[in-house]
Design a protein around this motif. Sequence first.
Motif, PDB file in Angstrom:
ATOM      1  N   GLU A  42      39.114  40.961  40.993  1.00 40.20           N
ATOM      2  CA  GLU A  42      39.589  40.884  39.621  1.00 40.20           C
ATOM      3  C   GLU A  42      40.595  39.751  39.455  1.00 40.20           C
ATOM      4  O   GLU A  42      40.603  39.037  38.449  1.00 40.20           O
ATOM      5  CB  GLU A  42      40.181  42.226  39.191  1.00 40.20           C
ATOM      6  N   PHE A  43      41.448  39.563  40.462  1.00 44.16           N
ATOM      7  CA  PHE A  43      42.443  38.493  40.403  1.00 44.16           C
ATOM      8  C   PHE A  43      41.759  37.124  40.385  1.00 44.16           C
ATOM      9  O   PHE A  43      42.067  36.264  39.551  1.00 44.16           O
ATOM     10  CB  PHE A  43      43.396  38.586  41.588  1.00 44.16           C
ATOM     11  N   VAL A  44      40.844  36.908  41.316  1.00 44.59           N
ATOM     12  CA  VAL A  44      40.155  35.619  41.419  1.00 44.59           C
ATOM     13  C   VAL A  44      39.370  35.323  40.140  1.00 44.59           C
ATOM     14  O   VAL A  44      39.276  34.164  39.711  1.00 44.59           O
ATOM     15  CB  VAL A  44      39.228  35.587  42.654  1.00 44.59           C
ATOM     16  N   SER A  45      38.827  36.356  39.502  1.00 46.17           N
ATOM     17  CA  SER A  45      38.101  36.157  38.243  1.00 46.17           C
ATOM     18  C   SER A  45      39.011  35.570  37.169  1.00 46.17           C
ATOM     19  O   SER A  45      38.610  34.690  36.399  1.00 46.17           O
ATOM     20  CB  SER A  45      37.512  37.481  37.752  1.00 46.17           C
ATOM     21  N   GLY A  46      40.263  36.050  37.122  1.00 49.58           N
ATOM     22  CA  GLY A  46      41.231  35.523  36.161  1.00 49.58           C
ATOM     23  C   GLY A  46      41.569  34.072  36.440  1.00 49.58           C
ATOM     24  O   GLY A  46      41.661  33.242  35.523  1.00 49.58           O
ATOM     25  N   VAL A  47      41.761  33.737  37.717  1.00 54.56           N
ATOM     26  CA  VAL A  47      42.043  32.355  38.111  1.00 54.56           C
ATOM     27  C   VAL A  47      40.875  31.452  37.741  1.00 54.56           C
ATOM     28  O   VAL A  47      41.046  30.381  37.142  1.00 54.56           O
ATOM     29  CB  VAL A  47      42.313  32.252  39.632  1.00 54.56           C
ATOM     30  N   GLU A  48      39.684  31.887  38.082  1.00 52.48           N
ATOM     31  CA  GLU A  48      38.483  31.078  37.873  1.00 52.48           C
ATOM     32  C   GLU A  48      38.251  30.780  36.399  1.00 52.48           C
ATOM     33  O   GLU A  48      37.850  29.661  36.037  1.00 52.48           O
ATOM     34  CB  GLU A  48      37.268  31.806  38.462  1.00 52.48           C
ATOM     35  N   MET A  49      38.515  31.755  35.516  1.00 55.80           N
ATOM     36  CA  MET A  49      38.280  31.541  34.096  1.00 55.80           C
ATOM     37  C   MET A  49      39.155  30.415  33.559  1.00 55.80           C
ATOM     38  O   MET A  49      38.690  29.514  32.859  1.00 55.80           O
ATOM     39  CB  MET A  49      38.544  32.820  33.301  1.00 55.80           C
ATOM     40  N   VAL A  50      40.454  30.464  33.900  1.00 53.42           N
ATOM     41  CA  VAL A  50      41.384  29.434  33.422  1.00 53.42           C
ATOM     42  C   VAL A  50      41.066  28.084  34.051  1.00 53.42           C
ATOM     43  O   VAL A  50      41.055  27.046  33.374  1.00 53.42           O
ATOM     44  CB  VAL A  50      42.848  29.829  33.736  1.00 53.42           C
ATOM     45  N   ALA A  51      40.793  28.074  35.350  1.00 54.89           N
ATOM     46  CA  ALA A  51      40.488  26.824  36.051  1.00 54.89           C
ATOM     47  C   ALA A  51      39.257  26.156  35.457  1.00 54.89           C
ATOM     48  O   ALA A  51      39.228  24.939  35.225  1.00 54.89           O
ATOM     49  CB  ALA A  51      40.286  27.096  37.539  1.00 54.89           C
ATOM     50  N   ARG A  52      38.227  26.946  35.176  1.00 53.27           N
ATOM     51  CA  ARG A  52      36.985  26.392  34.629  1.00 53.27           C
ATOM     52  C   ARG A  52      37.230  25.775  33.252  1.00 53.27           C
ATOM     53  O   ARG A  52      36.681  24.718  32.915  1.00 53.27           O
ATOM     54  CB  ARG A  52      35.919  27.481  34.551  1.00 53.27           C
ATOM     55  N   GLU A  53      38.043  26.444  32.436  1.00 56.18           N
ATOM     56  CA  GLU A  53      38.365  25.910  31.110  1.00 56.18           C
ATOM     57  C   GLU A  53      39.046  24.552  31.205  1.00 56.18           C
ATOM     58  O   GLU A  53      38.876  23.695  30.337  1.00 56.18           O
ATOM     59  CB  GLU A  53      39.266  26.895  30.356  1.00 56.18           C
ATOM     60  N   LYS A  54      39.835  24.362  32.262  1.00 57.61           N
ATOM     61  CA  LYS A  54      40.564  23.110  32.465  1.00 57.61           C
ATOM     62  C   LYS A  54      39.783  22.129  33.349  1.00 57.61           C
ATOM     63  O   LYS A  54      40.327  21.123  33.790  1.00 57.61           O
ATOM     64  CB  LYS A  54      41.921  23.402  33.098  1.00 57.61           C
ATOM     65  N   GLN A  55      38.530  22.457  33.615  1.00 60.28           N
ATOM     66  CA  GLN A  55      37.633  21.610  34.424  1.00 60.28           C
ATOM     67  C   GLN A  55      38.145  21.429  35.859  1.00 60.28           C
ATOM     68  O   GLN A  55      38.038  20.361  36.448  1.00 60.28           O
ATOM     69  CB  GLN A  55      37.430  20.253  33.740  1.00 60.28           C
ATOM     70  N   PHE A  56      38.684  22.509  36.407  1.00 66.50           N
ATOM     71  CA  PHE A  56      39.063  22.559  37.805  1.00 66.50           C
ATOM     72  C   PHE A  56      38.118  23.508  38.543  1.00 66.50           C
ATOM     73  O   PHE A  56      37.642  24.487  37.979  1.00 66.50           O
ATOM     74  CB  PHE A  56      40.501  23.075  37.970  1.00 66.50           C
TER      75      PHE A  56
END
Length: 349
Positions: A92-106
């Motif tokens: 669940e934690f990694v899912s939160g990180v991934e969502m924000v990172a993807r939005e910022k093209q990371f």
Amino acid sequence: MEKKPTIRDVAKHANVSPATVSYVLNGVKKVSDKTRRRVLETIDQLGYYPDFTAVSLSKKKSNLIGIMLPLTDDSPDDSHAYVLKNNLYYNEFVSGVEMVAREKQFDTMITGIANPEECRRWAKKRNVDGLIFLGLFPQSIFEQMSKLNIPVVLIDTYEKHTKLFNSVQIDDELGGYLATKHLIELGHKNIGFVSTHFEVSQVDTNRFKGFKKALKEAGISVNCKFIYTTRDITFENGMEIADRILTDANELTGIVTVSDILAIGIVKGLQSNGKHVPDDYSVVGFDDLTISQFTTPSITTIKQDIFKKGEKAAELLLNHIEDRSIEPQIIELPVQLIVRESTQKVIVN
């Protein structure tokens, strides 16, 4: 073997300069919409994709962040897959990180913490722009990470030197207090506490402080026989704790745990031995994992928004990557008691 198309091939086919293709790839607003569409169509037709290694070297930026998970004694060497499989908190934690990172093209990469030197080498080898650490951040790792001079965000850390970094945490002591107070208000006096070993987890130590505070307020003494510890958080270890509780045959009626994973394992272990939750034992978890709503019984728990914790960690890290002058911040997210089916008032025979 078919030759991989280059940026010059794209430029030639689209009848533009290589610089124009570069502008389109990097989102530079120097190209008309019509030209941009033509370049993107050509990229699609040729199957071109940039060499991100070369791009990161030229820009000295990889648009890649690392997530480091704690490995347990039972996990295979360098196996973050084992950790993810056995503790849904990290998913669940990694899912939160991934969502924000993807939005910022990371992009994100995940690894397990084996030893301090290896942590540093991994981060350097992968050329990550920043790191998120979950769990303990001892002095030895602090020294290695300081050598890298990249932004770091820590999760649930309490060591003094961690104040030099961004961090996201919750009020763990309050969480332990709310869980215990809930059972006391239901009439429970013989209440157990289940956690990992205190010497390796300041998080669990703080939750235990909350446990003791609630008991003290109610005039109930802490009974050492009601304290159970295990090496790490897994469903299997929760079931093993249930066996120990039943073997002890004490007067325990309420159980506070530091994890929904342990709580679910305990409930399963009790049920496997013919006991009923909450009729025979009331059990409180911690985290409010999504799965806790769907077990039988559903788990009363202390909610921390794990997905949001991942989001906040990623936001802190990416902001610091973009502006290195930002001072480190500590974000504390709220906790909340969620009452479900695994707790009830003490049944007086």
